[in-house]
Scaffold this motif. Structure first.
Motif, PDB file in Angstrom:
ATOM      1  N   PRO A 108       5.670  -2.549  -2.958  1.00  0.00           N
ATOM      2  CA  PRO A 108       4.462  -2.317  -2.483  1.00  0.00           C
ATOM      3  C   PRO A 108       3.644  -1.442  -3.290  1.00  0.00           C
ATOM      4  O   PRO A 108       4.395  -0.639  -4.175  1.00  0.00           O
ATOM      5  N   HIS A 161       1.922   0.909  -2.353  1.00  0.00           N
ATOM      6  CA  HIS A 161       1.872   2.354  -1.998  1.00  0.00           C
ATOM      7  C   HIS A 161       3.305   2.636  -1.301  1.00  0.00           C
ATOM      8  O   HIS A 161       3.835   1.834  -0.555  1.00  0.00           O
ATOM      9  N   HIS A 176       5.929   4.649   1.313  1.00  0.00           N
ATOM     10  CA  HIS A 176       6.054   4.975   2.731  1.00  0.00           C
ATOM     11  C   HIS A 176       5.399   6.343   2.907  1.00  0.00           C
ATOM     12  O   HIS A 176       4.540   6.337   3.963  1.00  0.00           O
ATOM     13  N   GLU A 199       3.248   7.811   1.201  1.00  0.00           N
ATOM     14  CA  GLU A 199       1.702   7.653   0.921  1.00  0.00           C
ATOM     15  C   GLU A 199       1.080   7.179   1.988  1.00  0.00           C
ATOM     16  O   GLU A 199       0.076   7.433   2.456  1.00  0.00           O
ATOM     17  N   MET A 200       1.367   6.271   2.586  1.00  0.00           N
ATOM     18  CA  MET A 200       0.956   5.474   3.866  1.00  0.00           C
ATOM     19  C   MET A 200       1.031   6.505   4.915  1.00  0.00           C
ATOM     20  O   MET A 200       0.232   6.381   5.868  1.00  0.00           O
ATOM     21  N   ALA A 252      -0.676   1.579   9.314  1.00  0.00           N
ATOM     22  CA  ALA A 252      -0.285   2.535   8.093  1.00  0.00           C
ATOM     23  C   ALA A 252       0.996   3.208   8.262  1.00  0.00           C
ATOM     24  O   ALA A 252       1.783   3.310   7.437  1.00  0.00           O
ATOM     25  N   GLY A 284       4.066   0.974   6.934  1.00  0.00           N
ATOM     26  CA  GLY A 284       4.010   0.743   5.494  1.00  0.00           C
ATOM     27  C   GLY A 284       2.791  -0.226   5.027  1.00  0.00           C
ATOM     28  O   GLY A 284       1.958  -0.610   5.845  1.00  0.00           O
ATOM     29  N   TYR A 285       2.739  -0.282   3.769  1.00  0.00           N
ATOM     30  CA  TYR A 285       1.769  -0.834   3.141  1.00  0.00           C
ATOM     31  C   TYR A 285       1.621  -2.462   3.384  1.00  0.00           C
ATOM     32  O   TYR A 285       0.455  -2.871   3.609  1.00  0.00           O
ATOM     33  N   PHE A 335       0.054  -2.670   6.510  1.00  0.00           N
ATOM     34  CA  PHE A 335      -1.311  -2.198   6.545  1.00  0.00           C
ATOM     35  C   PHE A 335      -2.279  -3.221   5.859  1.00  0.00           C
ATOM     36  O   PHE A 335      -3.350  -3.428   6.488  1.00  0.00           O
ATOM     37  N   GLU A 336      -1.654  -3.629   4.913  1.00  0.00           N
ATOM     38  CA  GLU A 336      -2.652  -4.681   4.046  1.00  0.00           C
ATOM     39  C   GLU A 336      -2.622  -6.150   4.960  1.00  0.00           C
ATOM     40  O   GLU A 336      -3.918  -6.520   5.018  1.00  0.00           O
TER      41      GLU A 336
END
Length: 106
Positions: free
Chosen positions: A38, A40, A42, A44-45, A92, A95-96, A99-100
């Motif tokens: 990913p 970012h 985990h 960072e998220m 978020a 995880g990314y 979130f995406e």
């Protein structure tokens, strides 16, 4: 060109209908050519989630002040912003990839 996991799924269809050999083939393909990580991590998220939670609290405070002053339309706009920030924060935390998907409406 190496076979990717996406290409394997496109070729073999629904994973729920795969036999043992297809599952083994999928796992082997993943071992030989793993998907990209990913964008970012985990951790960072989790920072992103905390930022969205802070933003939601600030927007909610503005909405409450506006509502108390009788500005219901403006308060509603800020309330929707706070609600969206809370939704992004919740996404978020997962995880990314999740979130995406939420960010893009998938």
């Amino acid at each position: 060109m190496a076979l990717t996991l996406d290409q394997f799924r496109e070729t073999h269809g629904d994973p729920a209908t795969w036999c043992a050999a297809e599952i083994d083939g999928y796992l082997t393909t993943g071992d030989m050519n793993p998907p990209p990580p990913p964008l970012h991590s985990h951790a960072e998220m989790q920072t992103v989630a905390a930022d969205y939670e802070k933003s939601a609290a600030q927007q909610q405070a503005v909405a409450d002040r506006l509502a108390a002053d009788g500005h219901t339309t403006a308060a509603g706009i800020w309330e929707r912003g706070a609600q969206q920030a809370r939704q992004y924060a919740a996404a978020a935390h997962f995880g990314y990839p999740h979130f995406e998907a939420v960010l893009n409406g998938w």
